[in-house]
Design an enzyme around this catalytic site. Structure first.
Site, PDB file in Angstrom:
ATOM      1  N   CYS A   2      74.817  58.179  51.110  1.00  0.00           N
ATOM      2  CA  CYS A   2      74.840  57.757  49.704  1.00  0.00           C
ATOM      3  C   CYS A   2      73.774  58.488  48.885  1.00  0.00           C
ATOM      4  O   CYS A   2      72.724  58.837  49.404  1.00  0.00           O
ATOM      5  CB  CYS A   2      74.571  56.264  49.605  1.00  0.00           C
ATOM      6  SG  CYS A   2      75.634  55.288  50.649  1.00  0.00           S
ATOM      7  N   ARG A  27      75.795  65.579  50.078  1.00  0.00           N
ATOM      8  CA  ARG A  27      75.346  64.613  51.078  1.00  0.00           C
ATOM      9  C   ARG A  27      76.528  63.942  51.785  1.00  0.00           C
ATOM     10  O   ARG A  27      76.346  63.293  52.802  1.00  0.00           O
ATOM     11  CB  ARG A  27      74.482  63.532  50.404  1.00  0.00           C
ATOM     12  CG  ARG A  27      73.211  64.074  49.799  1.00  0.00           C
ATOM     13  CD  ARG A  27      72.586  63.063  48.871  1.00  0.00           C
ATOM     14  NE  ARG A  27      72.082  61.907  49.591  1.00  0.00           N
ATOM     15  CZ  ARG A  27      70.813  61.751  49.955  1.00  0.00           C
ATOM     16  NH1 ARG A  27      69.932  62.667  49.675  1.00  0.00           N
ATOM     17  NH2 ARG A  27      70.430  60.663  50.597  1.00  0.00           N
ATOM     18  N   TRP A  76      78.844  56.280  50.628  1.00  0.00           N
ATOM     19  CA  TRP A  76      79.436  56.650  51.913  1.00  0.00           C
ATOM     20  C   TRP A  76      79.619  55.328  52.649  1.00  0.00           C
ATOM     21  O   TRP A  76      78.633  54.687  53.016  1.00  0.00           O
ATOM     22  CB  TRP A  76      78.487  57.573  52.669  1.00  0.00           C
ATOM     23  CG  TRP A  76      79.083  58.294  53.823  1.00  0.00           C
ATOM     24  CD1 TRP A  76      79.950  59.338  53.785  1.00  0.00           C
ATOM     25  CD2 TRP A  76      78.820  58.050  55.208  1.00  0.00           C
ATOM     26  NE1 TRP A  76      80.238  59.759  55.050  1.00  0.00           N
ATOM     27  CE2 TRP A  76      79.570  59.001  55.950  1.00  0.00           C
ATOM     28  CE3 TRP A  76      78.022  57.138  55.906  1.00  0.00           C
ATOM     29  CZ2 TRP A  76      79.550  59.046  57.333  1.00  0.00           C
ATOM     30  CZ3 TRP A  76      78.008  57.185  57.272  1.00  0.00           C
ATOM     31  CH2 TRP A  76      78.773  58.131  57.971  1.00  0.00           C
ATOM     32  N   ASN A 102      71.116  52.300  48.529  1.00  0.00           N
ATOM     33  CA  ASN A 102      71.315  53.069  49.769  1.00  0.00           C
ATOM     34  C   ASN A 102      70.640  52.302  50.890  1.00  0.00           C
ATOM     35  O   ASN A 102      69.528  51.806  50.709  1.00  0.00           O
ATOM     36  CB  ASN A 102      70.631  54.444  49.693  1.00  0.00           C
ATOM     37  CG  ASN A 102      71.376  55.390  48.791  1.00  0.00           C
ATOM     38  OD1 ASN A 102      72.420  55.040  48.254  1.00  0.00           O
ATOM     39  ND2 ASN A 102      70.829  56.574  48.618  1.00  0.00           N
ATOM     40  N   GLY A 103      71.290  52.242  52.050  1.00  0.00           N
ATOM     41  CA  GLY A 103      70.697  51.530  53.187  1.00  0.00           C
ATOM     42  C   GLY A 103      71.581  50.383  53.611  1.00  0.00           C
ATOM     43  O   GLY A 103      72.779  50.357  53.302  1.00  0.00           O
ATOM     44  N   GLU A 484      75.453  74.662  70.306  1.00  0.00           N
ATOM     45  CA  GLU A 484      75.391  74.763  68.843  1.00  0.00           C
ATOM     46  C   GLU A 484      76.636  75.471  68.292  1.00  0.00           C
ATOM     47  O   GLU A 484      77.208  75.042  67.286  1.00  0.00           O
ATOM     48  CB  GLU A 484      74.100  75.491  68.426  1.00  0.00           C
ATOM     49  CG  GLU A 484      73.925  75.696  66.931  1.00  0.00           C
ATOM     50  CD  GLU A 484      73.911  74.417  66.105  1.00  0.00           C
ATOM     51  OE1 GLU A 484      73.897  73.319  66.667  1.00  0.00           O
ATOM     52  OE2 GLU A 484      73.938  74.530  64.864  1.00  0.00           O
ATOM     53  N   LYS A 488      79.154  73.704  65.642  1.00  0.00           N
ATOM     54  CA  LYS A 488      79.438  74.321  64.333  1.00  0.00           C
ATOM     55  C   LYS A 488      80.942  74.428  64.132  1.00  0.00           C
ATOM     56  O   LYS A 488      81.481  74.083  63.104  1.00  0.00           O
ATOM     57  CB  LYS A 488      78.861  75.728  64.252  1.00  0.00           C
ATOM     58  CG  LYS A 488      77.492  76.018  63.808  1.00  0.00           C
ATOM     59  CD  LYS A 488      76.965  75.516  62.529  1.00  0.00           C
ATOM     60  CE  LYS A 488      76.691  74.059  62.506  1.00  0.00           C
ATOM     61  NZ  LYS A 488      75.362  73.614  62.781  1.00  0.00           N
ATOM     62  N   GLU A 491      82.812  70.845  63.887  1.00  0.00           N
ATOM     63  CA  GLU A 491      82.549  70.003  62.718  1.00  0.00           C
ATOM     64  C   GLU A 491      83.184  70.545  61.449  1.00  0.00           C
ATOM     65  O   GLU A 491      83.579  69.775  60.582  1.00  0.00           O
ATOM     66  CB  GLU A 491      81.050  69.735  62.523  1.00  0.00           C
ATOM     67  CG  GLU A 491      80.228  70.922  62.116  1.00  0.00           C
ATOM     68  CD  GLU A 491      78.745  70.596  61.947  1.00  0.00           C
ATOM     69  OE1 GLU A 491      78.430  69.511  61.450  1.00  0.00           O
ATOM     70  OE2 GLU A 491      77.915  71.441  62.305  1.00  0.00           O
ATOM     71  N   HIS A 507      83.552  73.083  88.757  1.00  0.00           N
ATOM     72  CA  HIS A 507      83.464  71.717  89.277  1.00  0.00           C
ATOM     73  C   HIS A 507      84.415  70.780  88.539  1.00  0.00           C
ATOM     74  O   HIS A 507      84.248  69.560  88.604  1.00  0.00           O
ATOM     75  CB  HIS A 507      82.014  71.233  89.205  1.00  0.00           C
ATOM     76  CG  HIS A 507      81.090  72.050  90.052  1.00  0.00           C
ATOM     77  ND1 HIS A 507      81.109  71.999  91.434  1.00  0.00           N
ATOM     78  CD2 HIS A 507      80.189  72.998  89.730  1.00  0.00           C
ATOM     79  CE1 HIS A 507      80.222  72.863  91.919  1.00  0.00           C
ATOM     80  NE2 HIS A 507      79.649  73.488  90.901  1.00  0.00           N
ATOM     81  N   LYS A 607      75.401  64.687  55.139  1.00  0.00           N
ATOM     82  CA  LYS A 607      74.282  65.596  55.372  1.00  0.00           C
ATOM     83  C   LYS A 607      73.108  64.896  56.021  1.00  0.00           C
ATOM     84  O   LYS A 607      72.457  65.426  56.895  1.00  0.00           O
ATOM     85  CB  LYS A 607      73.859  66.223  54.046  1.00  0.00           C
ATOM     86  CG  LYS A 607      72.723  67.233  54.167  1.00  0.00           C
ATOM     87  CD  LYS A 607      73.171  68.456  54.938  1.00  0.00           C
ATOM     88  CE  LYS A 607      72.067  69.465  55.142  1.00  0.00           C
ATOM     89  NZ  LYS A 607      72.401  70.412  56.223  1.00  0.00           N
TER      90      LYS A 607
HETATM   91  C1  F6R Z   1      75.294  69.759  62.386  1.00  0.00           C
HETATM   92  C2  F6R Z   1      74.259  68.972  61.710  1.00  0.00           C
HETATM   93  C3  F6R Z   1      73.855  67.693  62.331  1.00  0.00           C
HETATM   94  C4  F6R Z   1      72.346  67.464  62.133  1.00  0.00           C
HETATM   95  C5  F6R Z   1      71.966  66.046  62.625  1.00  0.00           C
HETATM   96  C6  F6R Z   1      70.475  65.805  62.513  1.00  0.00           C
HETATM   97  O1  F6R Z   1      75.572  70.931  61.678  1.00  0.00           O
HETATM   98  O2  F6R Z   1      73.782  69.338  60.667  1.00  0.00           O
HETATM   99  O3  F6R Z   1      74.204  67.623  63.676  1.00  0.00           O
HETATM  100  O4  F6R Z   1      71.646  68.437  62.850  1.00  0.00           O
HETATM  101  O5  F6R Z   1      72.658  65.099  61.879  1.00  0.00           O
HETATM  102  O6  F6R Z   1      70.041  65.891  61.192  1.00  0.00           O
HETATM  103  P1  F6R Z   1      68.529  66.109  60.841  1.00  0.00           P
HETATM  104  O7  F6R Z   1      68.106  67.422  61.395  1.00  0.00           O
HETATM  105  O8  F6R Z   1      68.477  66.058  59.337  1.00  0.00           O
HETATM  106  O9  F6R Z   1      67.750  64.979  61.475  1.00  0.00           O
END
Ligand code: F6R
Length: 612
Positions: A2, A27, A76, A102-103, A484, A488, A491, A507, A607
């Site tokens: 949010c 976000r 959100w 928010n929260g 990673e 990427k 997602e 295995h 985000k």
């Molecule tokens: C993937 C991504 C997420 C963040 C995770 C942690 O591209 O961005 O997996 O890495 O949500 O977020 P932070 O680093 O903000 O704690």
């Protein structure tokens, strides 16, 4: 997650709020709304499920709502599905109060029952509406906005960043914070609240971060802040020095692509100030060599991509310090009854500095006496503030939901921590130290050469975007890198993908490899190149279509077996993933582009994940 924005000033509030909400879109959200106090002192609320552009169309770009004070929100969904009625702002039954939140209000069920018994009718299914209704309930008793807010805050439990309007006090916004980010923006004859500085940077660069328990009263003339005991607090102001354009696309079709290409510059910012005469020097770290030597246990705790940085960090830190390092997902660590005491170092990694699980893990470790060293991008964020020591990544604002430049800078900072610790412990070989320092200096330039090859990756992605499932395989550093690359890809492109330690394939998982399965084989780690090659031969024998990644040195050898080979320049072993991640980010980006995905705002994602 949010987003919050609030404005009080001389100009019409609605267009300012809509612009702020647009800047908060990155976000992740599912609905949006605004509340503006009219010149007749009525609170007008407009909100809708969907995007800010739909809200904007509803109120003709803000022209339908007159008034110079207001609050706006992107939601959100957590409690209650995404819908018009569950969107914020929430209006109290009598129409006197509007609230954005928010929260999570943890005791909302009990408060809702209490208010229903008092005859209050609720409209939404949200936890947030109780704040608006409770405000009106207390206000009807005390007839004082500030006092009513105080009573509400004493009654509610949970996490909140709140923006509140009262029709009887049309000159002010009251804001409150506990465990959710909220900042104050100081303008000329106008003032702001925001969950994130990008919402207001167009208007002001002077901000102060609210602390837990604080309440702020904003009028056109100024901002007063009070602590939990209602005593005035003098806030330290911060000047935001990055350019507005840093939070805009600057000619790129997506923030993600822009941020991928910003990585060399971001790395320069993270590395250069910390390199002095061939040494890594953390002017910004309080830990002394004596303290480093006294730690008996080291944890790295994070979520998502930040956790993947930790996976790589385990290999490098153990190699450089000869101490064992445990890497934990923050969401697991916090409930695992971890063996942590005052001789434990916990390295916390977070781009946003607001991830709730990471924050909770930090607090758990701190309560057990650990020393917290965090690697954070967002200056002044909650994790940064609650850590004993913080090393900022200085990557600049990261807007795309999928992290790229924050990942790269986190990795560089963690590598530098490894060198500093290895030096303090006397465990790092001096020739290796010198080599890595020299290569760190060259890293941004080498990354630029990797980026120059983006068209090769784009072409490959154009031919291979239609797979249902893609595997990433590698060993050791290349396995952690594959995690990673796989995240990427999945997602943003919504293709199922798994990263596997190559040695584990036989295995069980190798049974999934069949004619045409795409396998991205990572073979950058020179010491294990032969093993990588034999795993490639293994999957090719089962019909896999292989895209391989290696260093320039091994290109010719690999091309004898694989027709699609991507390369990165050779560098110090521990820095290979910093270069290797770039082709994987580009691959994910171009695959998602071919598939027409919403790259900067992938479905179901946010985000900054400030809920559990
Ligand atoms: C993937 C991504 C997420 C963040 C995770 C942690 O591209 O961005 O997996 O890495 O949500 O977020 P932070 O680093 O903000 O704690």
């Amino acid at each position: 997650m949010c987003g919050i924005v609030g404005f009080v000033g001389a100009q019409e509030a609605a267009p300012v709020l809509l612009d702020g909400l647009t800047r908060l879109e990155y976000r992740g959200y599912d609905s949006a709304g605004v509340a503006v106090v009219s010149p007749q002192y009525e609170i007008q609320v407009e909100k809708t499920k969907g995007y800010v552009k739909e809200l904007s169309a509803l109120i003709h770009g803000g022209a339908d709502l007159h008034g110079t004070i207001g609050i706006g929100h992107t939601r959100w969904a957590t409690h209650g599905a995404p819908s018009d009625v569950n969107s914020h702002p929430h209006l109290s039954e009598g129409g006197k109060f509007a609230v954005i939140h928010n929260g999570i209000i943890e005791n909302y069920v009990e408060i809702k029952e209490f208010l229903i018994n008092q005859g209050v009718t609720f409209r939404s299914e949200t936890d947030s509406e109780v704040v608006a209704q409770l405000l009106e309930f207390y206000y009807n008793e005390c007839h004082d906005f500030f006092e009513a807010v105080g009573r509400v805050l004493r009654r509610i439990e949970g996490a909140y960043a709140l923006g509140m309007l009262c029709a009887d006090c049309p000159d002010r916004i009251i804001a409150a914070r506990k465990d959710a980010p909220l900042l104050l923006g100081y303008g000329e004859g106008e003032n702001f609240i925001a969950s994130d500085v990008t919402a207001i940077i167009k208007h002001t660069r002077e901000v102060a971060y609210m602390e837990d328990g604080e309440v702020a009263v904003l009028t056109r003339e100024g901002i007063e802040v009070f602590d939990a005991l209602q005593q005035p607090v003098a806030k330290e102001r911060h000047h935001i020095d990055w350019e507005v354009s840093a939070a805009e696309k600057g000619g790129y079709p997506h923030f993600m692509l822009k941020e991928i290409f910003e990585q060399p510059e971001a790395l320069r910012r993270a590395i250069s100030p910390r390199l002095k005469e061939g040494k890594i020097v953390f002017d910004d770290m309080k830990l002394t060599p004596e303290q480093i030597r006294a730690f008996t246990r080291v944890f790295i705790v994070a979520c998502g991509s930040s956790y993947h940085v930790g996976m790589l960090g385990k290999y490098t830190l153990e190699h450089l310090t000869r101490r064992s390092v445990e890497v934990c997902l923050a969401s697991e660590f916090r409930y695992a009854d971890p063996i942590v005491d005052k001789n434990t170092l916990v390295i916390v990694i977070s781009q946003s500095g607001e991830t709730l699980d990471t924050m909770a893990a930090l607090r758990e470790a701190k309560a057990r006496g650990a020393y917290i060293l965090s690697i954070v991008n967002v200056v002044g964020s909650s994790i940064a503030r609650e850590s004993d020591d913080v090393l900022y990544t200085w990557a600049g604002p990261e807007i795309a939901v999928a992290t790229t430049k924050a990942y790269s800078t986190q990795l560089a900072v963690l590598d530098m921590i490894g060198l500093v610790f290895g030096e303090a412990l006397g465990t790092v070989d001096s020739a290796e130290y010198d080599e890595v320092v020299a290569e760190l200096e060259r890293l941004p330039e080498k990354m630029e050469t990797v980026l120059k090859n983006h068209e090769d990756i784009q072409k490959y992605a154009a031919q291979h975007f239609n797979h249902n499932s893609i595997f990433f395989i590698g060993r050791n550093l290349d396995f952690a890198l594959g995690l990673e690359g796989s995240l990427k890809l999945k997602e943003i492109s919504y293709i199922h993908s798994e990263a596997y330690a190559s040695g584990e394939l036989k295995h069980g998982t190798i049974s999934l490899i069949e004619e045409g399965t795409l396998v991205v084989a990572l073979g950058t780690y020179g010491k294990l190149f032969d093993k990588a090659l034999s795993n490639i031969i293994e999957v090719k024998a089962r019909g896999a279509d292989v895209l391989a990644l290696t260093t320039e040195k091994h290109r010719a050898e690999l091309e004898k077996t694989v027709s699609n080979v991507l390369t990165i320049p050779d560098t110090a072993t521990m820095l290979l993933p910093s270069l290797g991640v770039v082709p994987l980010q580009l691959f994910a980006y171009y695959v998602a582009l071919q598939r027409g995905c919403d790259i900067d705002k992938p479905r179901n994602l946010a985000k900054s994940v400030t809920v559990e």
